[in-house]
Every structure is written in structure tokens, then in C-alpha cells.
Enzyme design. Sequence first.
Site, mmCIF file in Angstrom:
data_model
loop_
_atom_site.group_PDB
_atom_site.id
_atom_site.type_symbol
_atom_site.label_atom_id
_atom_site.label_comp_id
_atom_site.label_asym_id
_atom_site.label_seq_id
_atom_site.Cartn_x
_atom_site.Cartn_y
_atom_site.Cartn_z
ATOM 1 N N ARG A 1 -3.525 0.958 11.085
ATOM 2 C CA ARG A 1 -4.202 0.457 12.290
ATOM 3 C C ARG A 1 -4.063 1.517 13.385
ATOM 4 N NH1 ARG A 1 -6.366 -2.628 9.374
ATOM 5 N NH2 ARG A 1 -6.491 -4.902 9.509
ATOM 6 N N THR B 1 -4.368 5.165 7.751
ATOM 7 C CA THR B 1 -5.318 4.189 7.196
ATOM 8 C C THR B 1 -4.830 2.777 7.500
ATOM 9 O OG1 THR B 1 -4.150 4.280 5.086
ATOM 10 C CG2 THR B 1 -6.141 5.641 5.275
ATOM 11 N N ASP C 1 -8.740 6.655 9.419
ATOM 12 C CA ASP C 1 -9.707 5.611 9.042
ATOM 13 C C ASP C 1 -9.750 4.527 10.110
ATOM 14 O OD1 ASP C 1 -11.576 4.421 7.219
ATOM 15 O OD2 ASP C 1 -10.037 2.925 6.742
ATOM 16 N N HIS D 1 -13.188 2.803 9.305
ATOM 17 C CA HIS D 1 -12.381 1.705 8.750
ATOM 18 C C HIS D 1 -12.952 1.308 7.380
ATOM 19 C CE1 HIS D 1 -9.399 -1.654 9.913
ATOM 20 N NE2 HIS D 1 -9.486 -1.564 8.591
ATOM 21 N N ILE E 1 0.844 -1.209 0.000
ATOM 22 C CA ILE E 1 0.000 0.000 0.000
ATOM 23 C C ILE E 1 0.875 1.254 0.000
ATOM 24 C CG2 ILE E 1 -1.745 1.293 1.298
ATOM 25 C CD1 ILE E 1 -2.745 -1.470 2.364
ATOM 26 N N ALA F 1 -11.349 2.249 4.289
ATOM 27 C CA ALA F 1 -10.404 2.425 3.177
ATOM 28 C C ALA F 1 -10.416 1.242 2.205
ATOM 29 C CB ALA F 1 -8.997 2.648 3.729
ATOM 30 N N PHE F 2 -10.686 0.059 2.716
ATOM 31 C CA PHE F 2 -10.662 -1.151 1.864
ATOM 32 C C PHE F 2 -11.910 -1.256 0.987
ATOM 33 C CE2 PHE F 2 -14.174 -3.610 3.477
ATOM 34 C CZ PHE F 2 -14.474 -2.898 4.642
ATOM 35 N N GLU G 1 -10.766 0.482 18.293
ATOM 36 C CA GLU G 1 -11.951 0.800 17.493
ATOM 37 C C GLU G 1 -13.066 -0.236 17.640
ATOM 38 O OE1 GLU G 1 -10.269 1.178 13.529
ATOM 39 O OE2 GLU G 1 -11.231 -0.656 12.893
#
Length: 333
Positions: A231, A229, A255, A300, A151, A302-303, A260
Site C-alpha cells: 500500500r 506492491t 504498484d 495497482h 505474500i 499486482a492482484f 492513489e
Amino acid sequence: MKIAFFEVEGWEEKIVRGTLAGQDVVFSAGKISDAGTETQDAEIISPFIDSPINKETLARFPNLKFIATRSTGFDHIDLHACKERGILVSNVPGYGNNTVAEFAFGLILSLTRKIYKAIDRIKEAENFSLDGLRGIDLKGRTIGIIGTGRIGKEAIKIAKGFGMNVVAYDLQPNETSANVLGFSYAPLEELLEQSDVISIHAPLNESTLHLINSKNIIFIKRGAYLVNTARGGIVETGALLTALRDGILAGAGLDVLEEEGDIKDEMKFLSKGSADAEKLQVMLQSHALMNMENVLITPHNAFNSQEALERILTATLENVSAFVGGKSQNLVP
Ligand code: NAD
């Protein structure tokens, strides 16, 4: 073999049934914590990131042999507990390199050009004033990329497209990539000192837990933006809050948040009885972040592109089919 999929959507169910025809597959839209008795004899489970798997979770699946997580990150799974039980774990590396990098730039542009604030002002008040909306150009600025894996490299390519200078930090620098893509490596402190934008793309592990912390935030260039983005645990939440309050950081795009899972499901967290004081503090700090105008938080997400989800499912089914066929692939160490 009995295979249980958690956190699945209807379109995924159809594809799974087609690919794993002949297997006893059960589906749940809910998380593994809500699993009913129909999944307890599963030999294979396929969770997503909102299904943390620890020793207690494993105890509910006495026949479990294999976990095929539908994610790149596997920090939601207690690998030590899996090893003790002889349970193998696979992940999906590289399903959304561009997907996550593109999202990181969405956050970067939203911060540097105040796009969310501008849209919100018109939606909420039909107010076309430019007051407080002046941003900064990315061209010519320096971006610091932490983690130059799949990434991170995509993020570097995008940054280059914007005409940015790129400085990177990685435990295992890849000089070939640096030469090909035109960036340089630096120690973390130097990266923090030089970067106008910092974007995190490393995994959460022992070496990255609180990699950005109260000791090194002082090195961050005053007025920089931080985007995470990867963890939440990579950034110490209290330190982030301090950096934003003290004006070290001009803004943050997150993100991911530390703790979380519990933040998303606070009722469950509170009903556990004795709440861990440190976790509670992080949760309160996260709420403070949510209320700051210069902090943009996404869930969360972004994926979450159609293409990436299709690649995740295809790769997960290949991981499961390989295991059923007596082989294994994409095993996490
Ligand atoms: P990758 O394994 O290809 O690259 C990670 C890089 O980080 C590697 O180059 C590694 O050497 C480096 N690294 C490891 N420890 C480090 C340390 N202590 N300091 C600096 N660098 C270090 O991983 P990837 O596919 O690029 O994914 C990166 C992370 O992004 C994943 O682990 C996952 O947690 C996160 N992710 C988030 C989302 C999302 O939706 N927000 C989606 C996919 C992945």
C-alpha cells in the site's frame, strides 16, 4: 436479501447470479461513489479497492449490515464507522499470494535489468543501442522483505529461486518459516542497510503508515531498489522522492501510491472544493515520481491475474453466502 456489487465485470456478474440465485442482486461497473438509487436499500455490498467507504458512504445505505470487500487489504473501509453502525466486514485473505509476489519480481527485474527502458527505446525509436541499459544480477544479492505473511513468504521463495540472500522484518517474526525457507530476521534499520532490493509486503495500518520515512531513508544502502506492491501509505512519498533524487535509491517500482484514489480521479478531487494541502503535496510528489526515468509505476495491478480474480470471486461469494445463512467468515477484526 438485497445485495449490491460494485466495480464488477460482465463475467463476474454471471457467476454471482448463478451462486446467489434467489437473492436480489444488483450490479454496477462503477465505484460506490457513483452508486444510483437502485442500490441504496442494499443490506450487503461488495466493493473493490477503488470504492472507499467512510461514514458519508455508509449514510447512503441505511439498511446495510455486511460489507464483503473483494480484496485482502481493507484500509479503504472505515472500520470504526462500520463498528458504530454494527456493520460487519469480510475480506479475502490469501487469494493471490503468488500472484502479487510474482508481480513484485516483475517490477524488480524491470528495474534491475532496465527492461522497460530497453523495450521503450525500441518501440519509440527502433534504437538497438545498449547505452545505459547495463543492469545487475540478482543472484548473490540481498533482498529485504518487509512483512513475511502470505505474500512475503511467496516473495521469499521466489528470491531463493534466484539465489538471493533474504533478510526480513516483521512485527511478528515467524522463526519456523525462517528456518524452513532459509532466511533471517533483522530490525528494520539493519534490513535497509543490508538490502540491494527492498520489497514491501505488510498491510497499511497505524504501525506501518510511513514505515519508510525521511528519518530512516538514510539507512538505505546506496544504490538499492525499492519495490512496493503493498500500500502506498507505507512509504512517505516525500522521503521516497528525496531518496531517488539524492541517489540513495537507484530506482523504485510502485504498484501502489499514497493517495492513489485521488490521483486516479483528480477531477473529482479538485471538484471537492477545499483541497487538503497535505494531500495536494503528496499528489504533486507522485506526479514528480511518474516523470522519473528510474521509477516504474503500475496502476495497482499486482492482484490482476485471471486465477486470482476467480479465487477472489469464489471466496467473496462464500463470505456472502455464509452471512446470508446466518454465519460469518473471514471477518476483519
Ligand atoms: P498477511 O496478513 O498475510 O501478512 C502481512 C505481514 O505483515 C504479517 O506477517 C504481519 O505480521 C506483518 N506486519 C504487520 N504490521 C507490520 C509492521 N508494522 N512491520 C512489519 N511487518 C508488519 O498479508 P498478505 O496477504 O501477505 O498481504 C500483504 C498486503 O499486500 C495486504 O495487506 C495488501 O495491502 C497488499 N496487497 C496488495 C495487492 C496489490 O494488488 N497490489 C494485492 C493483495 C494484497
